[in-house]
Motif scaffolding. Structure first.
Motif: not given
Length: 252
Positions: A126-135, A185-193, A206-213
């Motif tokens: 909620h704080l990050l404004g994520v509405r669509r998530l890949a898990i 599992v990543d999808r273009p429409e996912a706001d976050a993972l 965590v950081e390398p994945l964020e930079q890559a995705l």
């Protein structure tokens, strides 16, 4: 020993710590410590052992109120400033109402503040404004499905999910396998993972994945420690967009 050094150490020991109630099979104590500032101690206790594999039934058993109440009382001796239930599946398996019961149980047992991994996840999204998530999870499908339902009831849509189908020994999964499942599992429409399960190692990726995705990556241990330290007015130590969320302003 110099007097000033002795005083400094005494001051550090007076800093509020984090009480951690973990499942009997939790094996990543060292990873939790890596998220904590040097002057914040972690006080870990384990829930009772049983032989059930990692299924929905095990997740329900881990969240047994009597066991959680007893473990909370056990960890209160060093006077932590917050007590956290560090298990993702145990805190989402019974839905939003079940997570609230866990939090209330810890508070009734004497925790000054109580958090859970899944409750922390919802707050973070909620704080990050994520509405669509890949898990990405290590679980079998019925357990992953419970997470999807929990998120939906919390206002978050799961756009994709992938599980490893493991029934045990989750802590033996290495970084490479975690990275592979996140990329899958990543999808273009996912706001976050989100990488579920406190028994999956994630600190260094965590950081390398964020930079890559190009999007936030939230992990179970990261969000558990983030919420616990946030309750103490402190920032977690490590990488990831979540850790940059400002602390709440103090009440005047």
């Amino acid at each position: 020993m110099p007097a000033e050094l002795s005083v400094g150490r005494a001051d550090e020991s007076d800093a509020p710590g984090v009480g951690v109630v973990a499942p009997f099979d939790f094996a990543l104590d060292r990873e939790l410590w890596r998220w904590a500032p040097e002057d914040v101690s972690l006080y870990l206790t384990r829930l009772p052992f049983f032989t059930t594999p990692v299924t929905v039934e095990m997740a329900v058993a881990v969240a047994d109120r009597r066991a959680v109440r007893r473990a909370t009382r056990d960890v209160l001796t060093p006077r932590p400033g917050v007590v956290t239930f560090a298990c993702t599946s145990g805190s989402f398996v019974s839905g939003v109402a079940g997570e609230a019961v866990l939090t209330r149980t810890m508070c009734e047992a004497g925790a000054p503040v109580a958090t859970t991994t899944s409750g922390a996840l919802v707050e973070a999204l909620h704080l990050l404004g994520v509405r669509r998530l890949a898990i990405a999870t290590p679980y079998i499908q019925p357990v992953t499905d419970r997470l999807v339902t929990f998120l939906a009831d919390s206002g978050v849509e799961t756009v994709a999910s992938e599980g490893l189908g493991l029934l045990g020994n989750i802590w033996r999964v290495g970084y490479e396998q975690v990275v592979d499942i996140v990329r899958a599992v990543d999808r273009p429409e996912a706001d976050a993972l989100f990488i579920s399960c406190t028994n999956l190692p994630t600190y260094d990726i965590v950081e390398p994945l964020e930079q890559a995705l190009g999007k936030p990556v939230i992990t179970a241990n990261q969000v558990t420690m983030w919420a616990s330290l946030r309750a103490l007015g402190r920032y977690a130590v490590g990488g990831g967009a979540l850790l940059g969320v400002p602390l709440p302003l103090p009440v005047a």
